[in-house]
Design a protein around this motif. Structure first.
Motif: not given
Length: 506
Positions: A212, A347, A349, A379, A381, A490, A492-494
């Protein structure tokens, strides 16, 4: 160790030079990588004097808090030449000034040419450097060029043919600033220096890989550029495919630029070339509409400066790459990138498969605490925070065997991150050393355009329904459906954090 070279920066009055190049050169100067034996010629059309140019250079490094003596000593190595890149006579002036500075600073004929301007001038500049004998025959001649390297495979090939008439491939350094980022360079170390990961780094144990590149900003003042580029060309063709190659490559025979490049090229060659039907199934695009996040209002892409009111340029891309080789057969590499997303962040994953027989997956009516264990996820970063984490399963305290996710987490401290070398600083030093590890080779560029061109051409046959995602979200619904069709999601779901707190409504 001090490096000796003459830098010639075409586009020396531009934003890139002032924001990135001059501060990076100053950091190298302060650390002793550059000392007395270097000089910089800045060229552009503006009629500046050496003194005025040096004041601009001093201003560009103020955030680095130089002493007045440091700033003066550094800027004294800078010289300005008003220059028309199309005028052959101006290259004669450049040659004379270069030779004078070479003698003054004892530079041994080492030259580094940085093209910090529009790619449409690259071929012209290189031709004149050769024809007007600006290139030296006593030291090295190296060319550093910024993206975009062409707008498709055809234009990239033409550009490559132009610059290779004067520079050998090993002397061409195609900048991809993401390759200078600390955690991108750390991908190889995480993989190859840790047997716990490298032994599992294959289709037997990894279910999918997610990459992402999210931007919370819109196009800002780059609307004109984005109208001719879009997210596919701007991000996927270079940054994202470079990261995918690093994640998927085989162990190089040695940690050298040649060995690493060979393995990256093999990966790019193995990425499946989709036909039009496969593109529409495996890739989706988006464009942001107006929206709000955390009480901040955002306008739609079509309302941004220098953007057409009916523009169909994508500001978001999501897709699935498949790599047809022994290690990765059957493992989807999901990618997404976009503007005006929930948070800024890059990032990776790595999603591992569930254990073959999971004793915690049964439905035990006598113990309501038993629940499905989560998948293990590594993950990485890259920005804005740097580090990595590993999601494991542990047992909740108390009766029964209820599992809960446990995160093993490492993040670089803010102090270390702030004081670590900036990407351009590292890349400039690599170019001075002649180390092409963190630059794009022509074979990488060629393969990347082959992949991206197929997506672009397929999209040209369909008019998208834009805008299709709200500013402040993580992209259109189709990006989530893409993974859902494979039984994935997904990681990462901020946006969920903001939605739970009523800070995002969509």
């Amino acid at each position: 160790m001090e490096q000796t070279a003459l830098f010639t920066i075409f586009g020396g009055t531009g934003d890139l030079a002032k924001r990135k190049l001059y501060p990076s050169l100053f950091r190298l100067f302060k650390k002793g990588s550059l000392d007395y034996r270097f000089a910089v010629i800045g060229t552009a059309r503006r009629e500046w004097t050496d003194d005025y140019y040096r004041e601009v250079v001093k201003e560009s490094i103020q955030e680095l808090n130089p002493t007045s003596d440091e700033a003066f000593a550094f800027a004294s190595h800078f010289y300005y030449l008003s220059h028309d890149v199309n005028d052959a006579a101006h290259y004669n002036e450049l040659r004379e000034l270069s030779n004078t500075l070479d003698e003054k600073y004892k530079l041994k004929g080492n030259r580094l040419y940085y093209l910090a301007m529009s790619p449409q001038f690259f071929g012209t500049i290189v031709s004149h450097l050769k024809d007007q004998s600006v290139l030296t025959d006593t030291g090295f001649n190296r060319l550093v060029i910024e993206k975009p390297f062409g707008s498709d495979l055809k234009t990239a090939t033409i550009l490559n043919e132009q610059i290779t008439t004067a520079f050998a491939e090993e002397d061409i350094f195609r900048i991809d600033h993401y390759l200078g980022k600390e955690m991108v360079q750390n991908i190889a170390v995480i993989r190859f220096a840790n047997n716990i990961f490298e032994s599992l780094w294959n289709n037997r144990y990894i279910e999918n890989v997610q990459v992402t590149f999210a931007e919370s900003l819109g196009v800002e003042d780059r609307g004109g550029y984005y109208e001719n580029s879009g997210a596919l060309r701007d991000m996927v063709q270079n940054h994202i495919l470079q990261v995918v190659a690093l994640l998927a490559m085989e162990v190089p025979t040695s940690f050298s630029d040649k060995s690493i490049r060979q393995e990256k090229i093999k990966v790019l060659e193995a990425i499946r070339r989709y036909d039009k039907t496969e593109v529409m199934k495996n890739f989706t695009r988006g464009q942001y509409a107006a929206g709000s996040l955390d009480d901040k209002e955002f306008i739609a892409y079509r309302d941004e400066p220098n953007v057409a009111s009916d523009s169909n340029v994508e500001t978001f891309v999501a897709g699935k790459f498949l790599i047809d080789n022994f290690r990765w057969s059957g493992v989807p590499f999901y990618i997404r990138t976009g503007k005006r997303m929930t948070e800024k962040g890059t990032r990776i994953n790595i999603v591992f498969k569930q254990v073959p027989v999971n004793v915690f997956n049964f439905n035990n009516e006598s113990d309501n605490n038993v629940q499905l264990a989560e998948q293990n996820v590594l993950t990485i970063y890259i920005q804005p925070t740097e580090g990595f984490s590993l999601m494991l399963n542990g047992k909740q305290i108390g009766q029964g065997f209820a599992t809960e996710p446990v995160k093993l987490d490492f993040r670089q401290s803010e102090e270390i991150t702030v004081n670590s070398p900036e990407a351009y600083e590292k890349l400039l030093l690599d170019a001075l050393h002649g180390d092409g590890t963190n630059f794009s080779h022509w074979d990488e560029v060629r393969n990347s355009w082959e992949i991206v061109d197929r997506i672009r051409v397929a999209w040209e046959h369909f008019i998208p329904s834009f805008p299709n995602y709200t500013a402040g979200t993580m992209g259109p619904n189709e990006a989530f459906d893409l993974l859902k069709a494979d039984g994935a999601r997904w990681i990462w779901r901020p946006e969920q954090w903001y939605k739970q707190r009523n800070k995002l409504d969509y």
